[in-house]
Every structure is written in C-alpha cells, then in structure tokens.
Design an enzyme around this catalytic site. Structure first.
Site, PDB file in Angstrom:
ATOM      1  N   ASN A 109      52.999  34.829  33.580  1.00  0.00           N
ATOM      2  CA  ASN A 109      53.371  36.107  34.182  1.00  0.00           C
ATOM      3  C   ASN A 109      52.141  36.981  34.386  1.00  0.00           C
ATOM      4  OD1 ASN A 109      55.945  35.117  33.852  1.00  0.00           O
ATOM      5  ND2 ASN A 109      56.353  36.278  31.982  1.00  0.00           N
ATOM      6  N   VAL A 110      52.177  37.784  35.424  1.00  0.00           N
ATOM      7  CA  VAL A 110      51.031  38.644  35.761  1.00  0.00           C
ATOM      8  C   VAL A 110      51.358  40.120  35.514  1.00  0.00           C
ATOM      9  CG1 VAL A 110      50.150  36.989  37.461  1.00  0.00           C
ATOM     10  CG2 VAL A 110      51.761  38.768  38.208  1.00  0.00           C
ATOM     11  N   HIS A 126      47.680  33.075  34.979  1.00  0.00           N
ATOM     12  CA  HIS A 126      47.715  33.397  36.406  1.00  0.00           C
ATOM     13  C   HIS A 126      47.193  34.790  36.713  1.00  0.00           C
ATOM     14  CE1 HIS A 126      51.060  30.136  36.923  1.00  0.00           C
ATOM     15  NE2 HIS A 126      49.861  29.634  36.758  1.00  0.00           N
ATOM     16  N   CYS A 134      37.043  42.024  43.493  1.00  0.00           N
ATOM     17  CA  CYS A 134      36.485  42.055  44.842  1.00  0.00           C
ATOM     18  C   CYS A 134      36.609  40.680  45.486  1.00  0.00           C
ATOM     19  CB  CYS A 134      35.013  42.474  44.785  1.00  0.00           C
ATOM     20  SG  CYS A 134      34.241  42.479  46.421  1.00  0.00           S
ATOM     21  N   GLU A 224      68.657  23.040  33.997  1.00  0.00           N
ATOM     22  CA  GLU A 224      68.240  21.962  34.904  1.00  0.00           C
ATOM     23  C   GLU A 224      66.725  22.006  35.132  1.00  0.00           C
ATOM     24  OE1 GLU A 224      71.651  20.773  34.374  1.00  0.00           O
ATOM     25  OE2 GLU A 224      70.192  19.582  35.539  1.00  0.00           O
TER      26      GLU A 224
HETATM   27  P1  OAD Z   1      60.489  30.699  37.956  1.00  0.00           P
HETATM   28  O1  OAD Z   1      61.165  31.759  38.749  1.00  0.00           O
HETATM   29  O2  OAD Z   1      60.078  29.416  38.624  1.00  0.00           O
HETATM   30  O3  OAD Z   1      61.426  30.266  36.724  1.00  0.00           O
HETATM   31  C1  OAD Z   1      62.002  31.248  35.889  1.00  0.00           C
HETATM   32  C2  OAD Z   1      62.943  30.523  34.946  1.00  0.00           C
HETATM   33  O4  OAD Z   1      63.461  31.480  34.036  1.00  0.00           O
HETATM   34  C3  OAD Z   1      64.112  29.875  35.667  1.00  0.00           C
HETATM   35  O5  OAD Z   1      64.261  28.543  35.205  1.00  0.00           O
HETATM   36  C4  OAD Z   1      65.309  30.752  35.266  1.00  0.00           C
HETATM   37  O6  OAD Z   1      66.499  30.000  35.098  1.00  0.00           O
HETATM   38  C5  OAD Z   1      64.861  31.293  33.931  1.00  0.00           C
HETATM   39  N1  OAD Z   1      65.419  32.603  33.580  1.00  0.00           N
HETATM   40  C6  OAD Z   1      65.770  33.603  34.405  1.00  0.00           C
HETATM   41  N2  OAD Z   1      66.186  34.674  33.689  1.00  0.00           N
HETATM   42  C7  OAD Z   1      66.059  34.335  32.378  1.00  0.00           C
HETATM   43  C8  OAD Z   1      66.311  34.996  31.135  1.00  0.00           C
HETATM   44  N3  OAD Z   1      66.787  36.262  31.088  1.00  0.00           N
HETATM   45  N4  OAD Z   1      66.063  34.336  29.977  1.00  0.00           N
HETATM   46  C9  OAD Z   1      65.593  33.063  29.991  1.00  0.00           C
HETATM   47  N5  OAD Z   1      65.334  32.357  31.138  1.00  0.00           N
HETATM   48  C10 OAD Z   1      65.568  33.000  32.304  1.00  0.00           C
HETATM   49  O7  OAD Z   1      59.224  31.385  37.271  1.00  0.00           O
HETATM   50  P2  OAD Z   1      58.037  30.653  36.540  1.00  0.00           P
HETATM   51  O8  OAD Z   1      58.483  29.383  35.876  1.00  0.00           O
HETATM   52  O9  OAD Z   1      57.361  31.659  35.707  1.00  0.00           O
HETATM   53  O10 OAD Z   1      52.623  31.033  39.963  1.00  0.00           O
HETATM   54  O11 OAD Z   1      57.075  30.281  37.788  1.00  0.00           O
HETATM   55  C11 OAD Z   1      55.831  29.701  37.482  1.00  0.00           C
HETATM   56  C12 OAD Z   1      54.872  30.075  38.551  1.00  0.00           C
HETATM   57  O12 OAD Z   1      55.383  29.778  39.858  1.00  0.00           O
HETATM   58  C13 OAD Z   1      54.546  31.562  38.615  1.00  0.00           C
HETATM   59  O13 OAD Z   1      53.638  31.962  37.639  1.00  0.00           O
HETATM   60  C14 OAD Z   1      53.921  31.650  40.004  1.00  0.00           C
HETATM   61  C15 OAD Z   1      54.893  30.767  40.788  1.00  0.00           C
HETATM   62  O14 OAD Z   1      54.237  30.091  41.819  1.00  0.00           O
HETATM   63  C16 OAD Z   1      51.586  31.706  40.605  1.00  0.00           C
HETATM   64  O15 OAD Z   1      51.771  32.770  41.146  1.00  0.00           O
HETATM   65  C17 OAD Z   1      50.270  31.012  40.563  1.00  0.00           C
END
Ligand code: OAD
Length: 252
Positions: A109-110, A126, A134, A224
C-alpha cells in the site's frame, strides 16, 4: 459474546515465534475508506485503464492528467485514518518485540496508514503517495510548491515532480525488497493480509516463507484470490479479525 475461535496451533505458533513477518495489501485499508485496486475497477479506475495512468510513459505523455489523478487519491488518503486492522498490527508488533522477537511489516500500500497507526518497521514495497520525486533527477520531497499549472517543479533541477510510487514496469526500491525477502525467509510465522496475491514480486513472499518452513496465515475477504496456499486461511475483514487474533495471543 466471544470472538472467532482460532486454531490453537495458530495461537501457539504466534506466541512462540521469535520472528513474525506481515504482508499487507489494499484490503487492509479498505475499512479506512480507500478503494482497493480490484474493487476500484468500478471506482477510481473505472474511467481509466491502469496503463493510462500509472506508468512513466503515461506521465511523459500527459503529466497533468497523471498528477491530477494522484492528487485526487492523495487527498482521499489524507482524509483517511488507520482502522482497527492497522492498530491491531501495531499491537502485534509490540507483543512480539516485548518478548525480544523481531517483527517486519511489508506493505504494497502507498497510503502511509501503517506508519500513521504507529507501526515501526514498515517496508513500503510500492512507495508512498504522500511523497513526490523528480521525474528527471529523482530527488525525493515531502513538500512542494503548489502551482497553477501542475505538476509542480523540482526545487533542485526544475524537472517535473511525480508521486514517489512504483509504476507498472518500474523496479521496486532495492533496499525494501531485499529486506522483505530476508524477513520472509527468516520468519516462523508469515501473515498475508488483504492482498489478492496477483502482483510480483510481493506475491512470491508468502511462498518463500512457506518454503522456509514458516506457518502461513492468510486473512482475506476473497478466498479465491489469496496468496500462497496457507496453513491457516481465514475469510474475514482485516479490521474485524486482527483485533480478535491479537487479543487471543494474550498480553504483550
Ligand atoms: P487488490 O485490490 O488486488 O486485492 C485486495 C484484496 O483484499 C482482495 O483480494 C480483496 O478481496 C481483499 N479485501 C478487500 N477488503 C478487505 C477487507 N476489509 N479485509 C480483508 N481483505 C479485504 O490489492 P493488492 O493485492 O494490494 O501495485 O494489489 C497489489 C498491487 O496491485 C498494488 O500494490 C498495486 C496493484 O497493481 C502497484 O501499484 C505497483
């Protein structure tokens, strides 16, 4: 009314672990009101494809559009607050460190919410949307001069400023990635929380921990799209499950 019943083997592993490593994704910030990447397909990203915005090429083509999109996301982040899940991870860190153990929190997370909650050793794989850098000289800044014609300019070289986040096709910060790899290899318990486990190299960390013999706990809403095959797999909201899990471990 009691909380969820945890497998006693999981609680025992957490209680005796000398090193605990946690990987978080956007799901941990969902209860702070920040859309996740896959959920946000109907929200922030609905009007754009990721490739339209989060790449160096997109910034080179239309810096104003990319800057404005991040400015909107930064404003949402600045209005958000850590939720009970972020705070529970601070409690877990304190319990592990109070008994002389090591604790590492790796986040994709950012939004900076883990640090805002009080987590100490956070590895931001990330980057962080609250910082800029810059586009030309790479100088990082926490503050910048506002301008009528964004993006603002670098105070050092006059180049265009961009968010200090990893864009598609860019390499991750080498130090954070190296430390995350070590923390995954050396831990006895690895928690993967709120991530779809779709984006490398973060997605490989739970598998690395598993190969190194760690107990894996996955907490996610969508069972899943979870990370590596976990030893323990709990389908729950992070903000609800984590406080109960840390409570079940007993006092720091
Ligand atoms: P995703 O949106 O891919 O996945 C979020 C996950 O959290 C999903 O599997 C949801 O089911 C789950 N979820 C949602 N709400 C929740 C809650 N309240 N409690 C528990 N789980 C929950 O996000 P990330 O896996 O973080 O990269 O995505 C990874 C990366 O993909 C990001 O950092 C970004 C993106 O491309 C960059 O920007 C480089």
């Amino acid at each position: 009314m009691g909380g969820p019943a945890f497998d006693p083997r999981l609680i025992a592993a957490l209680r005796r672990a000398s090193r605990v490593t946690v990987l978080t994704g956007a799901g941990v910030s969902a209860e702070s009101g920040i859309p996740t990447f896959r959920d946000a397909q109907t929200g922030l990203w609905a009007q754009f494809r990721a490739e339209d915005l989060a790449t160096p090429e997109a910034f080179g083509r239309n810096p104003r559009l990319v800057w404005d999109w991040y400015a909107m996301r930064r404003a949402a982040v600045q209005q958000s607050a850590p939720n009970a899940g972020h705070l529970a991870l601070v409690g877990l860190e304190r319990i592990v460190k109070a008994r002389g153990g090591a604790f590492t929190l790796i986040t994709q997370n950012v939004d900076g919410l883990h640090a805002a909650a009080g987590s100490q050793d956070v590895l931001e794989l990330h980057g962080n949307i609250r910082r800029v850098k810059c586009f030309d000289c790479g100088r990082i800044a926490q503050r910048w001069e506002p301008t009528e014609d964004p993006p603002p300019r670098c105070a050092l070289c006059g180049g265009l400023l961009r968010p200090d986040v990893v864009w598609f096709g860019e390499v991750l910060p080498a130090g954070a990635l190296r430390d995350a790899w070590v923390a995954a290899e050396e831990c006895e318990v690895f928690l993967s929380i709120g991530t779809s486990g779709l984006v490398e190299p973060a997605a490989s960390l739970p598998r690395l921990a598993l190969r190194s013999g760690a107990v894996i706990l996955t907490i996610n809403l969508d069972v899943e799209t979870r990370a590596a095959p976990p030893r323990f797999d709990i389908q729950a909201k992070a903000g609800e499950l984590l406080p109960a899990l840390v409570g079940a471990m007993g006092p720091a």
